[in-house]
Scaffold this active site. Sequence first.
Site, mmCIF file in Angstrom:
data_model
loop_
_atom_site.group_PDB
_atom_site.id
_atom_site.type_symbol
_atom_site.label_atom_id
_atom_site.label_comp_id
_atom_site.label_asym_id
_atom_site.label_seq_id
_atom_site.Cartn_x
_atom_site.Cartn_y
_atom_site.Cartn_z
ATOM 1 N N ASP B 214 4.657 8.806 7.329
ATOM 2 C CA ASP B 214 4.120 7.446 7.447
ATOM 3 C C ASP B 214 5.108 6.770 7.960
ATOM 4 O O ASP B 214 6.303 6.295 7.486
ATOM 5 C CB ASP B 214 3.912 7.016 5.886
ATOM 6 C CG ASP B 214 3.544 5.386 5.779
ATOM 7 O OD1 ASP B 214 3.759 4.738 6.830
ATOM 8 O OD2 ASP B 214 3.333 5.071 4.747
ATOM 9 N N LYS B 240 2.846 -4.625 12.806
ATOM 10 C CA LYS B 240 4.214 -4.854 12.237
ATOM 11 C C LYS B 240 5.162 -4.693 13.249
ATOM 12 O O LYS B 240 6.643 -4.761 13.016
ATOM 13 C CB LYS B 240 4.415 -3.641 10.996
ATOM 14 C CG LYS B 240 3.595 -3.796 9.905
ATOM 15 C CD LYS B 240 4.276 -2.778 8.668
ATOM 16 C CE LYS B 240 3.105 -2.737 7.666
ATOM 17 N NZ LYS B 240 2.882 -3.597 6.719
ATOM 18 N N CYS B 380 2.886 -3.117 -3.095
ATOM 19 C CA CYS B 380 1.858 -2.042 -2.871
ATOM 20 C C CYS B 380 2.672 -0.728 -3.174
ATOM 21 O O CYS B 380 2.450 0.249 -2.333
ATOM 22 C CB CYS B 380 1.139 -1.731 -1.546
ATOM 23 S SG CYS B 380 -0.043 -3.052 -1.532
#
Lengths: 155, 425
Positions: B214, B240, B380
Amino acid sequence: MEDLYREIILDHYRQPRNRHAIESPSCSADGSNPLCGDQVTVAVVVDGDRITEIGFSGQGCSISQASASMMTEYVRGRTVAEARAGVDAFQQMMTTGTVAGLEGFDDIDALVGVAKFPARVKCASLAWKTLEQALNEGGAPVTTPVTTDERNSNG
Amino acid sequence: MTIADPRDTGVQRLPFDLARIRRDFPILKREIAPGVPLVYLDNAATSQKPVQVIAELTRFYRDHNANIHRGVHTLSVESTELYEAARAKVARFINAPKTEEIIFTRNTTESLNLVAHAWARKFLHEGDEVVISEIEHHSNIVPWQMLRDARGIVLRYIPMLPDGTLDLDAARKIIGPRTKLLSITAMSNALGTIVSLEVLVPLAKAQGAVVMVDGAQSVPHLPVDVQALDIDFLAFSAHKMLGPTGIGILWGKMALLDAMDPFLGGGDMILTVNMERSTWADVPAKFEAGTPNVADAIAFGAAIDYLDALGMDAVREHEREITDYALRRLADVPGVSIFGPMDADLRGGVISFELEGVHPHDIGQVLDTRGVAIRTGHHCAQPVMLALNVPATARASFYLYNTTDEVDKLAASLQEVTRFFGGGR
């Protein structure tokens, strides 16, 4: 910023009223906003149709904890019907941004500024929704999760 | 003066000139209230966009807009060429062996889910183990929990140590012969921890496991080379890293992508369709059903050009300096406790902290009145909050345009927060 953090709110945050456990509550409920980590437990003693004792515990932001303190001050000694009317009046204040004019407790009007900060309305509403849930349990000493987080409720 | 790019991609390297960089980002001139300039420190959530990216987006809609891979008309051909050129830029940026291994998705979450559905559901069986870590974003936890419930795989977590790094000794015991997939973040979004992929990837490879990374937080901030890392899948998001929202990337090794079934069925992903059955188009079209996000993919190409011109080594060095400064500056603010590694070499430009007696939500609200934008909440990453035993944290995160002056403003504003809430719990 002073619209939101009125001095009376900070006073309730620093010196919360009725922040204590209740020995044998008639009913209680837990409420939380998982996204911001606000958490409130409300316990009440109902004698006949009157709320004779109320206490809360919890952790969270100043708005959530001050609102809980104010809520308990308002509710103690009132009838269940009056307490429910208070919950409705508070929700109305959060929706419309006009003071609730809750009789006999002006402190709550200080929270009117929260209506201008949509992200914080759920913080202010938590204790009131939790009280409503406790009263809805019909006197049974059960604890039911409540959330005012829009992403975790159907409201 | 320009410096030749060592990777010889034909990109002219620009010196890292912070004042010039800041002029490229119009939003950095914004005021949050009259006389209160924006101090944007929420880059781990999303970055701001330079004029070059905004211009590329409008240029596409103004001059080239058409659907791709279909028409023979000029605009369709131009759109297709621009879209495929963006794919090639992404491939070069992460040193992918083949341009066709780049799949455009919506975001990192979709990229991770694509692998969970199209690879894991086909190749993993009951009892097979998927190893993740305690510091993952929910998007690298929930798809595997869903797969566990659907397929009976076993989900195992590499635990976090108190300093926010992963327990590598535990990892050596957890990664074993039953491990079929290691799916791991390269950088924690909640703590900034840079994960020791150089240790974890060989452990998984030695067991014959597939490795997915990730890269949502690492690809925007660190040089990333998928071949040097020896990984199999990489997921990241454009928004991002100076690009638009709505574009994500899945890179995968061609042999794996070839063996996978499609994720979504529809137009653009087929070779032939009759009433009985269809055959699949080749990778990457097999995974790009329907009209893709053409304009944002092309604008993402402009974002990569921007990062390439600066060089990711220079981006990382700037952020390392800012982070090192911020770690020291914030540690000096009374009441501040910082979570995660205290060495800027071990963390990206993300600093999670708490302020004694003040809930993160209140910190964020007061900082906003000073123009300082930070994130508050669980980021998160609820397992991280649980491990730290906090309901939420405040998080400042940096990017290539942030300055030490902005760190000073953050520190000064935090002192005001303490004065304001002084006496609270």
